[in-house]
Design a protein around this motif. Structure first.
Motif, short mmCIF file in Angstrom:
data_model
loop_
_atom_site.label_atom_id
_atom_site.label_comp_id
_atom_site.label_asym_id
_atom_site.label_seq_id
_atom_site.Cartn_x
_atom_site.Cartn_y
_atom_site.Cartn_z
N THR A 70 0.86 -1.18 0.00
CA THR A 70 0.00 0.00 0.00
C THR A 70 0.90 1.23 0.00
O THR A 70 1.83 1.32 0.79
N ILE B 266 0.98 5.43 0.33
CA ILE B 266 0.22 6.61 0.69
C ILE B 266 1.04 7.85 0.35
O ILE B 266 2.25 7.89 0.54
N HIS C 176 -3.07 5.42 -2.25
CA HIS C 176 -3.93 6.39 -1.57
C HIS C 176 -3.33 7.79 -1.75
O HIS C 176 -2.35 8.14 -1.08
N THR D 191 -3.36 11.61 1.04
CA THR D 191 -3.45 10.92 2.33
C THR D 191 -2.22 11.26 3.17
O THR D 191 -1.09 10.94 2.78
N LYS E 207 -7.35 11.53 5.44
CA LYS E 207 -7.72 11.83 4.07
C LYS E 207 -9.03 12.58 4.06
O LYS E 207 -10.04 12.08 4.58
#
Length: 642
Positions: free
Chosen positions: A531, A533, A563, A566, A580
């Motif tokens: 992931t 960000i 993301h 964020t 976010k």
């Protein structure tokens, strides 16, 4: 491997060539504002002729005053420009080279405010990479442009160029007519295949009428546009046959548009020789010579293509930036000395996209033929360089080639610094060639490298150098965010890429710049669930467009969860807390966090050496963090001028 095929003579109509290596056209931004060449342009082209290339092309020359993609590119749209280009051709010939002129019109692939006129195209359809809608050309305007191509070709011949190349690729105007992606006309210039070819064929006919039967005409074409609804290989084969029958003497087979620019100027993520089979298909379909282009970065690749009969000539544009002497070195049996293009796109298209002259990260001499003093100094100095990252090695090279006595101090057990980590992600192995090249260059100039030996004040006081260049680089930026300093759970991108740490299954990468994206892909390929960000509204804003496009494709391919917008708020073992749009976002079951939020300068020695009695210069990230190209340029400049 012997390079027998590469150094076979060749012939395109009546133009005899000494070998099969071609430098294709590249926008240089080196010339005068009026589109004519200056001394810098001439020296740039002369260097390639002196280096032994069989045929060198100018950058794309506009056929009308507003034909260029921007006002900085070359042009040959009026007779007043002939004397300057004639002098350029004469100089290249005197250097032993053959030179061709590529002529073009950018159409809808130009800056909106580049000229007073509004951009034109076959149809009023936006190019995805541009922010405006072009105006559709009238039939009368099409006829005028055909004549403009013819008159430009007349000037090309009058200048003494050895051939003319019509640019019908890369999404420029001729390609816009050829491609169903951009041509939606309902008249004689659109719809059917032959109607879409009409503009190109009329240009070929007019150019032939003007230059005569014996003058070589080359047509640069797209084999594939690499966009949805664009040209594909089967249709391009038909076009190749039609162009051959129309009297074209050679086909220069390329690919891509601005919307797929990573295929025009493939970065290292695109495998070398990626489009070899496409050009081989065209080669098998026509009788005229075929020029292949598209990330041929090694002389061995060129020889293999020619041996296998997949092409008649190999264009190696960026390879010629990295080493203008590539053919000469290969012919002399010095292939190991060739400076290899690494596909970073930072110094070439990265610089021209910013409106700067073309350069090369791999070779600081490129396009600086009139800038640097490379003569040996009368009184060599004792020069110490602290750090063997890209700025340090460049500084050492710049000083050593001028005859200074150079010693590089490196705290690690190998040279390369953070560049070693930069070469670790998939698609970036070629970056290692930069370190190899500089290792050889420093050996050639007898520079000493002391590994496992950081430079200290005590060493400087004991050995008394005349000058010290501080290139100690940078260290990861650790912001005051709760938990981010937990080194057991949070690892730096550098440590991950260098193999200094193991990594868990579920990873959160904090930072969506190029380093964050590279690291995310690296981990995803290793089987991690990644992931990413990023606080900014978009990611990879620090990369050249072609590199960014490839990284985005890789992130999608390996299912990296992204993301944007964020902001990291807190890190706990097993969890990451972010914000976010004012809402708290929690990422659970996290095995590791990777800090890819950037770096800060590391320069512990400057203050210590203030009273050392020698000249001290700070370069690279140690002075201010920046990309690899700018670090290299800054380091080399310091070494050259020490």
């Amino acid at each position: 491997m012997k390079f027998n095929k590469v150094f076979e003579t060749g012939k395109i109509r009546n133009m005899e060539l000494p070998n099969r290596l071609v430098v294709s056209a590249m926008s240089s931004h080196l010339g005068n504002d009026d589109g004519t060449p200056n001394e810098q342009v001439i020296r740039y082209l002369e260097a390639k002729a002196e280096g032994g290339w069989g045929l060198v092309f100018t950058e794309d020359l506009g056929v009308t005053e507003d034909a260029g993609s921007d006002p900085i590119v070359g042009s040959l749209w009026n007779d007043a420009q002939i004397p300057s280009w004639k002098e350029c051709v004469s100089r290249v010939h005197a250097a032993g080279g053959k030179i061709g002129a590529q002529i073009y019109h950018a159409g809808r692939e130009r800056k909106l405010d580049a000229y007073e006129s509004h951009p034109v195209a076959p149809s009023a359809i936006k190019e995805p990479a541009m922010n405006y809608i072009p105006r559709a050309l009238t039939v009368e305007e099409i006829h005028d442009l055909v004549k403009a191509f013819g008159q430009c070709a007349r000037r090309v011949k009058e200048c003494g160029f050895d051939c003319v190349e019509i640019h019908g690729a890369h999404g420029y105007l001729v390609n816009q007519f050829l491609s169903p992606f951009s041509n939606k006309r309902t008249d004689a210039y659109g719809g059917t295949l032959m109607n879409r070819m009409r503009f190109a064929l009329e240009i070929v006919e007019e150019v032939r009428r003007v230059v005569g039967e014996d003058y070589p005409i080359i047509f640069r074409m797209n084999i594939c546009d690499h966009v949805e609804g664009g040209l594909e290989v089967p249709e391009s084969i038909v076009m190749a046959k039609v162009l051959e029958e129309a009297g074209v003497d050679a086909l220069h087979c390329s690919q891509g548009m601005f919307a797929s620019k990573e295929t025009i100027i493939p970065p290292s993520f695109i495998s070398a020789m990626k489009y070899a089979e496409d050009v081989a298909t065209v080669k098998a379909s026509v009788q005229i010579p075929v020029i292949a282009v598209g990330r041929y970065i090694d002389i061995h690749m060129a020889e293999t293509m020619l041996r296998d009969g997949k092409a008649d000539y190999i264009a190696m544009a960026r390879a010629s930036l990295a080493d203008p002497d590539l053919p000469k070195k290969a012919k002399e049996g010095r292939a190991d000395d060739i400076i290899q293009c690494i596909g970073c796109d930072q110094g070439c298209t990265g610089e021209t996209a910013a409106g700067n002259p073309v350069n090369c990260l791999a070779n600081p001499h490129t396009c600086k033929e009139t800038v640097y003093d490379l003569s040996k100094v009368e009184h060599p100095k004792k020069v110490f360089v602290a750090g063997s990252g890209v700025s340090g090695l460049s500084a050492a090279y710049g000083a050593a080639e001028r005859g200074h006595h150079v010693t590089v101090f490196e705290a690690d057990s190998e040279i390369g610094g953070q560049w070693i980590a930069a070469a670790m992600p998939p698609g970036k192995t070629d970056y290692n060639a930069w370190i190899y090249n500089h290792r050889r260059l420093l050996e050639e100039y007898n520079a000493e490298i002391r590994l496992n030996t950081p430079l200290t004040k005590e060493i400087v006081e004991a050995e008394k150098p005349d000058a010290v260049i501080l290139a100690t680089g940078s260290v990861p930026l650790v912001l005051p965010i709760p938990g981010l300093d937990n080194t057991k759970f949070v690892k730096s991108a550098i440590d991950v890429l260098r193999g200094r740490t193991s990594y868990g299954k579920n990873v959160v990468v904090v930072g969506g710049g190029m380093t964050g994206a590279d690291t995310s892909v690296f981990l995803a390929v290793q089987g991690c669930n990644v992931t990413m960000i990023e606080m900014a509204p978009d990611i990879i804003g620090d990369a050249v467009s072609q590199v960014r496009a490839c990284l985005l494709q890789h992130l999608k391919k390996y299912n990296v969860e992204i993301h944007r917008g964020t902001k990291l708020m807190k890190v706990e073992e097993g969890a990451v807390y972010a914000e976010k749009k004012g809402e708290t976002v929690v990422f659970s079951d996290v095995d590791m966090v990777v800090n890819a939020m950037g770096v800060r300068s590391y320069n512990p020695l400057e203050e210590e050496l203030a009273d050392c009695g020698c000249k001290v210069v700070v370069v690279g990230d140690a002075l201010k963090t920046k990309n690899g190209y700018r670090n290299i340029r800054e380091g080399y400049d310091a070494g050259n001028q020490i």
